[in-house]
Motif scaffolding. Structure first.
Motif, PDB file in Angstrom:
ATOM      1  N   ASP A  13       0.738   6.846  -6.600  1.00 30.80           N
ATOM      2  CA  ASP A  13      -0.602   7.420  -6.806  1.00 30.80           C
ATOM      3  C   ASP A  13      -1.501   6.509  -7.634  1.00 30.80           C
ATOM      4  OD1 ASP A  13      -2.552   9.296  -6.342  1.00 30.80           O
ATOM      5  OD2 ASP A  13      -1.990  10.591  -8.022  1.00 30.80           O
ATOM      6  N   GLU A  14      -1.434   5.215  -7.366  1.00 31.66           N
ATOM      7  CA  GLU A  14      -2.284   4.247  -8.065  1.00 31.66           C
ATOM      8  C   GLU A  14      -3.759   4.473  -7.763  1.00 31.66           C
ATOM      9  OE1 GLU A  14      -1.307   0.182  -7.339  1.00 31.66           O
ATOM     10  OE2 GLU A  14       0.794   0.418  -7.938  1.00 31.66           O
ATOM     11  N   TRP A  15      -4.054   4.974  -6.576  1.00 34.26           N
ATOM     12  CA  TRP A  15      -5.435   5.106  -6.138  1.00 34.26           C
ATOM     13  C   TRP A  15      -5.970   6.528  -6.293  1.00 34.26           C
ATOM     14  CZ3 TRP A  15      -3.990   2.353  -0.949  1.00 34.26           C
ATOM     15  CH2 TRP A  15      -3.694   1.010  -1.215  1.00 34.26           C
ATOM     16  N   ASN A  28      -4.055  -9.057  -5.561  1.00 35.70           N
ATOM     17  CA  ASN A  28      -4.501  -7.790  -6.153  1.00 35.70           C
ATOM     18  C   ASN A  28      -4.702  -7.915  -7.657  1.00 35.70           C
ATOM     19  OD1 ASN A  28      -1.865  -7.962  -6.993  1.00 35.70           O
ATOM     20  ND2 ASN A  28      -1.197  -6.026  -6.113  1.00 35.70           N
ATOM     21  N   ALA A  33      -6.350  -5.476  -2.591  1.00 31.41           N
ATOM     22  CA  ALA A  33      -6.925  -4.318  -3.287  1.00 31.41           C
ATOM     23  C   ALA A  33      -6.802  -4.491  -4.793  1.00 31.41           C
ATOM     24  CB  ALA A  33      -6.227  -3.040  -2.847  1.00 31.41           C
ATOM     25  N   SER A  72       0.830  -1.209   0.000  1.00 30.88           N
ATOM     26  CA  SER A  72       0.000   0.000   0.000  1.00 30.88           C
ATOM     27  C   SER A  72       0.863   1.257   0.000  1.00 30.88           C
ATOM     28  CB  SER A  72      -0.925   0.015   1.218  1.00 30.88           C
ATOM     29  OG  SER A  72      -1.830  -1.065   1.177  1.00 30.88           O
ATOM     30  N   ARG A  98      -5.242   9.266  -4.652  1.00 22.42           N
ATOM     31  CA  ARG A  98      -5.514   9.951  -3.385  1.00 22.42           C
ATOM     32  C   ARG A  98      -4.256  10.565  -2.769  1.00 22.42           C
ATOM     33  NH1 ARG A  98      -9.540   6.450   0.295  1.00 22.42           N
ATOM     34  NH2 ARG A  98      -9.911   8.554   1.073  1.00 22.42           N
ATOM     35  N   SER A  99      -3.141  10.499  -3.484  1.00 28.06           N
ATOM     36  CA  SER A  99      -1.860  10.864  -2.900  1.00 28.06           C
ATOM     37  C   SER A  99      -1.623  12.371  -2.892  1.00 28.06           C
ATOM     38  CB  SER A  99      -0.729  10.164  -3.660  1.00 28.06           C
ATOM     39  OG  SER A  99      -0.893   8.759  -3.610  1.00 28.06           O
ATOM     40  N   VAL A 145      -7.750  -3.027  -8.276  1.00 34.45           N
ATOM     41  CA  VAL A 145      -8.141  -1.705  -8.768  1.00 34.45           C
ATOM     42  C   VAL A 145      -9.267  -1.796  -9.791  1.00 34.45           C
ATOM     43  CG1 VAL A 145      -7.337   0.366  -9.961  1.00 34.45           C
ATOM     44  CG2 VAL A 145      -5.840  -0.781  -8.312  1.00 34.45           C
ATOM     45  N   SER A 165       1.671   1.716  -3.592  1.00 27.63           N
ATOM     46  CA  SER A 165       0.492   2.207  -4.321  1.00 27.63           C
ATOM     47  C   SER A 165       0.276   3.688  -4.080  1.00 27.63           C
ATOM     48  CB  SER A 165      -0.754   1.420  -3.893  1.00 27.63           C
ATOM     49  OG  SER A 165      -0.648   0.065  -4.254  1.00 27.63           O
ATOM     50  N   MET A 166       0.467   4.137  -2.842  1.00 25.23           N
ATOM     51  CA  MET A 166       0.288   5.554  -2.536  1.00 25.23           C
ATOM     52  C   MET A 166       1.421   6.403  -3.103  1.00 25.23           C
ATOM     53  SD  MET A 166      -2.558   6.167  -0.870  1.00 25.23           S
ATOM     54  CE  MET A 166      -2.325   7.668   0.085  1.00 25.23           C
TER      55      MET A 166
END
Length: 339
Positions: free
Chosen positions: A53-55, A240, A263, A46, A57-58, A265, A49-50
Motif C-alpha cells: 500500500d505504498e500508493w 524510482n 514511479a 508495482s 490505493r490498495s 513517490v 508497491s500495491m
C-alpha cells in the motif's frame, strides 16, 4: 460458454502481509468477459508497491499479479472471437469504460475508469477474468515463459517510443538498468537509436553494452554527466529514486525531453531556466493501450527480443518476492504454474 466460478489464488490479507492460499467466488461470466487458465505471471515492483500500500490505493484481500500469460477457457456471449485454447496476455488493466474521450480515441491506458487487474482478479492464481477489450493475443514466435513482463515493464518503456515519435536517428539515454531499463536498451537498439545507459554499477556497464547500449555514463558522477551536455534528444528515466535532475536536463539537446516511467513517490525538483533556454520538456507516461501492446508484441516477435527472467514455481511466491525486495533479480521474475 460456461465457467467454474471459483478461483484459487495467493492473496495478502493486509498491507505487507504474507501470501495465503485463498478462494474467490465469482458470479456468472459477463457478456464481454474472458476467463483464462494462468500459465505464467510476471512479478513486478508495482505488485510489491500495491501489496504494501505504498500508493494508498490498495484493497484487501488482494490477489496481485498483472503480467499474465494465459489460455482461454471460457468466454461471454459477446467475446466469442476469443476461442478456447488461444494464448493471450493481460496487463495492468483488466477493463476500460469504452465510452470516455480517451477510450474513443484509442487511448485506453488513459481511461480514468480503467480497472486495475490487481484490484479485481490478479494473476497470482489458477484463473483470471478480464474484459475482452483488455486482452492481447500473443503472436507466434514469442517465448511464453518470458512474455509476461512485456505486458507491463515492456509496454511501459515501449509506449513513449510511439507516443513521442522517437526516430531511429535520435540519440537516447536510459537511466537505470533494471527490470524496465534492460528492456528499454533492447527496444531502443532495435529501433535504430544511438543508445547510452546511465548506471552507477561497474558490473552493469558491461551488461548494458551487451543488452544494446552503445555507451555508458556513471549516474553518480556529476562531472561525467556534465560531459554529456547537450547530447541527447530523449532521456527516459526508469528509476524510482530522486536524482539531480538539472544535470540530466542539461544533457538534453535543445527541444530535448526528459521522460519518466519509474514511479517516484516523492516530489521531484528541477530548475526552470534550463528548460526555458533550450525549450526542453519533462513528461511521464503509464502503460500503453491494448493497440500499442499489440504493436509492441509484433515488434518483439520481429526482432526476437525477450526479457531476461528468473523463474519460480507459483508455490514459491513468498521466496520470489523476497528475491524481488533484495534488488538482486536479473531482471524480471516470472511465476510458473507448471510446477
Amino acid at each position: 460458454m460456461s465457467s467454474n466460478n471459483t478461483i484459487n489464488a495467493y492473496a495478502v490479507m493486509e498491507a505487507g502481509g504474507p501470501f495465503q492460499l485463498h478462494q474467490i467466488k465469482l458470479g456468472a461470466l459477463g457478456a464481454t468477459e474472458v476467463e483464462l487458465d494462468v500459465l505464467y505471471c510476471g512479478v513486478c515492483h508495482s505488485d510489491l508497491s500495491m501489496i504494501e500500500d505504498e500508493w494508498g490505493r490498495s484493497k484487501y484481500p488482494m490477489v496481485a499479479g498483472h503480467e499474465v500469460i494465459g489460455r482461454v477457457t471460457a468466454t461471454g456471449e459477446q467475446a466469442s472471437h476469443f476461442k478456447p485454447g488461444m494464448i493471450v496476455g493481460l496487463g495492468w488493466n483488466s477493463g476500460y469504460c469504452e465510452t470516455c474521450h480517451s477510450c474513443r480515441l484509442g487511448n485506453h491506458n488513459l481511461c480514468t475508469e480503467a480497472r486495475f487487474t490487481i484490484l479485481t482478479n490478479g494473476g497470482f492464481a489458477d484463473k483470471v477474468r478480464a474484459d475482452m477489450c483488455s486482452l492481447v493475443v500473443i503472436p507466434e514466435g514469442i517465448d511464453l515463459v518470458s512474455a509476461g513482463p512485456l505486458l507491463c515493464g515492456g509496454i511501459t518503456v515501449f509506449n513513449p517510443l510511439v507516443q513521442f515519435n522517437i526516430k531511429p536517428t535520435d540519440k537516447v539515454a536510459v537511466i537505470g538498468i533494471g527490470g524496465l531499463g534492460h528492456l528499454a536498451l533492447m527496444f531502443l537498439n532495435a529501433w535504430g537509436c544511438e543508445v547510452t545507459a546511465f548506471t552507477s554499477s561497474e558490473h552493469k556497464k558491461k551488461e548494458a553494452l551487451a543488452l544494446g547500449a552503445h555507451d555508458t555514463l556513471n549516474s553518480r558522477d556529476p562531472s561525467e554527466i556534465k560531459s554529456a551536455s547537450m547530447s541527447f534528444d530523449f532521456i527516459i528515466s526508469t528509476v524510482n529514486v530522486n536524482l539531480e535532475w538539472d544535470l540530466y536536463l542539461q544533457a538534453l539537446k535543445p527541444k530535448g525531453q526528459l521522460h519518466f516511467v519509474g514511479a517516484i513517490v516523492n516530489p521531484i525538483q528541477f530548475s526552470l531556466f534550463p528548460m526555458i533556454r533550450g525549450q526542453r520538456s519533462i513528461s511521464a507516461s503509464p502503460v500503453g493501450s491494448p493497440a500499442t501492446m499489440e504493436t509492441m508484441l509484433d515488434f518483439v516477435a520481429h526482432h526476437k527480443i525477450s526479457p531476461q527472467v528468473e523463474i519460480y514455481p507459483m508455490s514459491q511466491i513468498e521466496e520470489a518476492f523476497k528475491h524481488l525486495k533484495s534488488g538482486k533479480s536479473k531482471y524480471r521474475i516470472v511465476l510458473s504454474r507448471k510446477e
